[in-house]
Scaffold this motif. Structure first.
Motif, PDB file in Angstrom:
ATOM      1  N   SER A 465       2.839   3.665  -1.970  1.00  0.00           N
ATOM      2  CA  SER A 465       1.946   3.538  -3.117  1.00  0.00           C
ATOM      3  C   SER A 465       2.725   3.289  -4.398  1.00  0.00           C
ATOM      4  N   SER A 466       3.852   3.998  -4.557  1.00  0.00           N
ATOM      5  CA  SER A 466       4.656   3.836  -5.758  1.00  0.00           C
ATOM      6  C   SER A 466       5.240   2.430  -5.853  1.00  0.00           C
ATOM      7  N   GLU A 467       5.787   1.920  -4.746  1.00  0.00           N
ATOM      8  CA  GLU A 467       6.382   0.587  -4.743  1.00  0.00           C
ATOM      9  C   GLU A 467       5.320  -0.498  -4.908  1.00  0.00           C
ATOM     10  N   PHE A 468       4.149  -0.264  -4.352  1.00  0.00           N
ATOM     11  CA  PHE A 468       3.036  -1.216  -4.509  1.00  0.00           C
ATOM     12  C   PHE A 468       2.644  -1.332  -5.984  1.00  0.00           C
ATOM     13  N   ASP A 469       2.536  -0.193  -6.654  1.00  0.00           N
ATOM     14  CA  ASP A 469       2.179  -0.202  -8.073  1.00  0.00           C
ATOM     15  C   ASP A 469       3.254  -0.882  -8.924  1.00  0.00           C
ATOM     16  N   LYS A 470       4.535  -0.647  -8.590  1.00  0.00           N
ATOM     17  CA  LYS A 470       5.622  -1.295  -9.316  1.00  0.00           C
ATOM     18  C   LYS A 470       5.555  -2.813  -9.175  1.00  0.00           C
ATOM     19  N   CYS A 471       5.280  -3.237  -7.961  1.00  0.00           N
ATOM     20  CA  CYS A 471       5.189  -4.680  -7.684  1.00  0.00           C
ATOM     21  C   CYS A 471       4.072  -5.323  -8.502  1.00  0.00           C
ATOM     22  N   LEU A 472       2.916  -4.681  -8.534  1.00  0.00           N
ATOM     23  CA  LEU A 472       1.775  -5.219  -9.289  1.00  0.00           C
ATOM     24  C   LEU A 472       2.073  -5.265 -10.784  1.00  0.00           C
ATOM     25  N   SER A 473       2.753  -4.232 -11.282  1.00  0.00           N
ATOM     26  CA  SER A 473       3.052  -4.208 -12.726  1.00  0.00           C
ATOM     27  C   SER A 473       3.986  -5.334 -13.118  1.00  0.00           C
ATOM     28  N   LYS A 474       4.900  -5.711 -12.223  1.00  0.00           N
ATOM     29  CA  LYS A 474       5.827  -6.803 -12.510  1.00  0.00           C
ATOM     30  C   LYS A 474       5.141  -8.165 -12.473  1.00  0.00           C
ATOM     31  N   MET A 475       4.069  -8.264 -11.692  1.00  0.00           N
ATOM     32  CA  MET A 475       3.399  -9.548 -11.515  1.00  0.00           C
ATOM     33  C   MET A 475       2.340  -9.808 -12.576  1.00  0.00           C
ATOM     34  N   GLY A 476       2.078  -8.829 -13.417  1.00  0.00           N
ATOM     35  CA  GLY A 476       1.113  -9.037 -14.487  1.00  0.00           C
ATOM     36  C   GLY A 476      -0.300  -8.635 -14.096  1.00  0.00           C
ATOM     37  N   ASP A 477      -1.227  -8.801 -15.057  1.00  0.00           N
ATOM     38  CA  ASP A 477      -2.600  -8.351 -14.849  1.00  0.00           C
ATOM     39  C   ASP A 477      -3.512  -9.414 -14.254  1.00  0.00           C
ATOM     40  N   ASP A 478      -3.078 -10.634 -14.241  1.00  0.00           N
ATOM     41  CA  ASP A 478      -3.963 -11.717 -13.798  1.00  0.00           C
ATOM     42  C   ASP A 478      -3.727 -12.117 -12.345  1.00  0.00           C
ATOM     43  N   ILE A 479      -3.459 -11.129 -11.486  1.00  0.00           N
ATOM     44  CA  ILE A 479      -3.231 -11.413 -10.069  1.00  0.00           C
ATOM     45  C   ILE A 479      -4.585 -11.586  -9.373  1.00  0.00           C
ATOM     46  N   PRO A 480      -4.782 -12.637  -8.617  1.00  0.00           N
ATOM     47  CA  PRO A 480      -6.037 -12.810  -7.861  1.00  0.00           C
ATOM     48  C   PRO A 480      -6.216 -11.670  -6.862  1.00  0.00           C
ATOM     49  N   LYS A 481      -7.480 -11.340  -6.572  1.00  0.00           N
ATOM     50  CA  LYS A 481      -7.782 -10.239  -5.653  1.00  0.00           C
ATOM     51  C   LYS A 481      -7.217 -10.493  -4.265  1.00  0.00           C
ATOM     52  N   ASN A 482      -7.257 -11.758  -3.824  1.00  0.00           N
ATOM     53  CA  ASN A 482      -6.773 -12.031  -2.473  1.00  0.00           C
ATOM     54  C   ASN A 482      -5.264 -11.807  -2.357  1.00  0.00           C
ATOM     55  N   LYS A 483      -4.500 -12.126  -3.434  1.00  0.00           N
ATOM     56  CA  LYS A 483      -3.061 -11.872  -3.415  1.00  0.00           C
ATOM     57  C   LYS A 483      -2.763 -10.376  -3.488  1.00  0.00           C
ATOM     58  N   LYS A 484      -3.552  -9.665  -4.313  1.00  0.00           N
ATOM     59  CA  LYS A 484      -3.371  -8.212  -4.415  1.00  0.00           C
ATOM     60  C   LYS A 484      -3.609  -7.533  -3.070  1.00  0.00           C
ATOM     61  N   LYS A 485      -4.643  -8.011  -2.367  1.00  0.00           N
ATOM     62  CA  LYS A 485      -4.946  -7.459  -1.046  1.00  0.00           C
ATOM     63  C   LYS A 485      -3.841  -7.794  -0.054  1.00  0.00           C
ATOM     64  N   ALA A 486      -3.303  -8.984  -0.150  1.00  0.00           N
ATOM     65  CA  ALA A 486      -2.229  -9.386   0.763  1.00  0.00           C
ATOM     66  C   ALA A 486      -0.999  -8.507   0.568  1.00  0.00           C
ATOM     67  N   ILE A 487      -0.658  -8.228  -0.698  1.00  0.00           N
ATOM     68  CA  ILE A 487       0.486  -7.354  -0.980  1.00  0.00           C
ATOM     69  C   ILE A 487       0.217  -5.944  -0.465  1.00  0.00           C
ATOM     70  N   TYR A 488      -1.038  -5.477  -0.689  1.00  0.00           N
ATOM     71  CA  TYR A 488      -1.414  -4.129  -0.210  1.00  0.00           C
ATOM     72  C   TYR A 488      -1.290  -4.054   1.311  1.00  0.00           C
ATOM     73  N   ASP A 489      -1.829  -5.041   2.014  1.00  0.00           N
ATOM     74  CA  ASP A 489      -1.755  -5.052   3.482  1.00  0.00           C
ATOM     75  C   ASP A 489      -0.311  -5.099   3.955  1.00  0.00           C
ATOM     76  N   LEU A 490       0.524  -5.873   3.222  1.00  0.00           N
ATOM     77  CA  LEU A 490       1.936  -5.947   3.578  1.00  0.00           C
ATOM     78  C   LEU A 490       2.593  -4.573   3.477  1.00  0.00           C
ATOM     79  N   SER A 491       2.308  -3.843   2.397  1.00  0.00           N
ATOM     80  CA  SER A 491       2.916  -2.516   2.218  1.00  0.00           C
ATOM     81  C   SER A 491       2.452  -1.545   3.306  1.00  0.00           C
ATOM     82  N   ILE A 492       1.157  -1.630   3.650  1.00  0.00           N
ATOM     83  CA  ILE A 492       0.630  -0.767   4.720  1.00  0.00           C
ATOM     84  C   ILE A 492       1.297  -1.099   6.049  1.00  0.00           C
ATOM     85  N   GLY A 493       1.418  -2.377   6.331  1.00  0.00           N
ATOM     86  CA  GLY A 493       2.023  -2.798   7.597  1.00  0.00           C
ATOM     87  C   GLY A 493       3.463  -2.353   7.736  1.00  0.00           C
TER      88      GLY A 493
END
Length: 552
Positions: A465-493
């Motif tokens: 969860s911590s690394e996922f949040d760090k990744c999102l903060s570096k990518m900015g606020d305008d990340i599409p939902k589908n990319k955010k979900k892909a990153i989330y699924d990657l971290s879970i996997g």
């Protein structure tokens, strides 16, 4: 704060023998009946249930300020007592529960340790077992519970988050429901922990701890505990597993040994006692009255029929049960009467058996005094054989010159006559029980990996969860939902794949190829590698949650 452990360690126990310890402790004033203590040396040692006649008074053991010893301020004392259990827990040492694991504990009284006068006050009707489980599990240090209440025993089985605190809470609860003082309960209770508690229940289920060695009714009563507990919060994995295994043991002992062959139940012993007290010439003519047609009453009727009794009067609330018994014993005349006819029929009976669940006396001294005397051929005394707990016949009825009262504690003379024949069979049964205890303990020990699995998953989730949040903060606020979900699924996997190997080595579902010792070794290794033991223990989390819930 001065504690028992501090007092004991001050005795330099590394150089003390157990006998010398007892002598040293006896020097101190005041008395208590039982006391358990532990101390640390090169290895931790325990003196469980050490009987000490004289120790330091409890007040002195927990004095935090020596200046307060001279006098007692009621306001200060009240303030101290108002400190919540939660606050005490929060201010405790970080490892207060770290080295302590939950324990299976039995707090009980039976026909060996307590007279019927005490047991009947603690008796809990079957219909109230679920309520009792709920009340026990509401206690701060009790996680699971079961009640085994019969005419010969009252035993509370619990999973205690803290052994000594759990025993204290259960004992106080027993005192509350029975109005028997804690000090008196401590005189009669017995305490067993973990393996000893398991062994005891297996003996109970097998009929080895019964008044009548090898009797079969207790197995049905253990089955009833499981049946009643199904779906009840608090009758959970460990306790239900313990009782289900006890049923298996009871069946196996009776199948593999002949301990039940020719054995007598409490009901048959009651019939034997009645015949022993009657003149032999009157056995065929004595008038029998049975009050209550439940399980024990039915057995009394059957044993009377087996002894040649051809007419039995049965008083019961309804006729249904009596009709069912009548169909089984076609050659015996069984007369049914409602409870309203009880005293009238008692006046015509020579022997009266009582076996009802009534919590009030059915026969008082005044009522029995008003009954007409029995024939001199019977001995001139009406016999009351009371196998109910609580008792149905007042003990003072024995003061009536024309009556004699016997209860379940009086059956011992009958039991002893039949006991010797089955003692060698009991030895065979003990061998089976020892084997079954090992199997159950292995299953119970395997459950120890569950907290490690939970802590390891929580540890991995925090990092993910911590690394996922760090990744999102570096990518900015305008990340599409589908990319955010892909990153989330990657971290879970990634987390799941990394956890797969360790989890496989902690599996305890019965299909693993590793031995229990190897699984537990893996568990300890993972605790060390990931520093899981430094976190708040699962045990402490449970206790905190229970205390907070109880304070709402």
């Amino acid at each position: 704060m001065a504690t028992v452990s501090g007092f004991v360690s001050s005795l330099s126990l590394n150089n003390f023998s157990e006998q010398k310890l007892k002598v040293e402790v006896w020097k101190y004033p005041r008395s208590i009946q039982k006391f358990s203590l532990c101390y640390s040396s090169s290895q931790t040692r325990f003196f469980d249930n050490l009987r000490i006649r004289k120790v330091i008074p409890e007040k002195q053991l927990f004095v935090s300020n020596p200046r307060c010893e001279a006098g007692s301020n009621p306001k200060i004392e009240a303030k101290r007592s108002s400190v919540s259990a939660l606050e005490l827990l929060k201010t405790s040492a970080a490892d207060r529960y770290t080295k302590e694991t939950s324990s299976i504990v039995v707090v009980g009284l039976n026909f060996r340790t307590a007279p019927i006068e005490v047991r009947e006050k603690l008796s809990i009707p079957e219909a109230q077992w679920p309520q009792a489980i709920g009340e026990l599990c509401a206690l701060n240090h009790i996680e699971e519970a079961a009640v085994l209440s019969t005419c010969n025993r009252m035993e509370i089985y619990v999973v205690a988050l803290s052994q000594h605190r759990g025993v204290k809470e259960v004992t106080e609860w027993m005192s509350k429901i029975s109005a028997v003082p804690v000090s008196e309960l401590c005189q009669h209770r017995f305490l067993l922990y973990n393996k000893d508690a398991t062994h005891h229940l297996f003996e109970v289920s097998a009929g080895l701890d019964s008044l009548v060695l090898g009797e079969g009714q207790i197995l049905a009563q253990v089955k009833q505990v499981v049946k009643t507990g199904q779906g009840i919060p608090g009758f959970d994995r460990k306790i239900s597993g313990l009782f289900k295994h006890a049923i298996t043991v009871g069946k196996r002992v009776r199948t593999k040994t002949s301990i039940s062959t020719g054995s007598v139940s409490v009901s048959s012993a009651a019939v034997e006692l009645a015949l022993m007290k009657l003149p032999e010439s009157s056995h065929a003519t004595a008038r029998m009255l049975v009050v209550g047609a439940g399980k024990m009453g039915k057995l009394v009727i059957k044993h009377l029929a087996a002894k040649g009794c051809t007419k039995i009067v049965v008083v019961n609330r309804t006729e249904d049960r009596v009709s069912a018994i009548r169909k089984e014993l076609e050659n015996v005349e069984i007369v049914y009467l409602p409870l309203s006819e009880m005293l009238a029929r008692a006046a015509e009976a020579d022997v009266i058996f009582t076996s009802t669940a009534s919590e009030t006396l059915l026969f008082s001294k005044e009522q029995v005094q008003a009954l007409p005397p029995v024939s001199s051929q019977i001995g001139g005394r009406r016999l009351f054989i009371d196998i109910s707990v609580p008792r149905n016949v007042g003990s003072c009825v024995s003061d009536v010159e024309t009556a004699r009262v016997y209860n379940v504690d009086d059956l011992k003379e009958i039991v002893e006559a039949n006991k010797e024949d089955r003692l060698h069979k009991a030895m065979e049964a003990q061998a089976i029980i020892v084997e079954e205890v090992k199997q159950f303990e292995a299953w119970k020990d395997s459950l120890e990996t569950v907290p490690t699995i939970k802590k390891l998953r929580a540890y991995a989730e925090r990092i993910r969860s911590s690394e996922f949040d760090k990744c999102l903060s570096k990518m900015g606020d305008d990340i599409p939902k589908n990319k955010k979900k892909a990153i989330y699924d990657l971290s879970i996997g990634i987390a799941n794949k990394l956890l797969h190997g360790p989890m496989q080595h902690l599996r305890c579902d019965g299909n693993e190829i590793r031995s229990l010792s190897e699984i537990l070794e893996n568990m300890h290794a993972l605790n060390r590698i990931f520093s899981l033991d430094t976190e708040i223990s699962v045990l402490e989390q449970k206790i905190r949650a229970k205390i907070e819930q109880n304070q709402k």
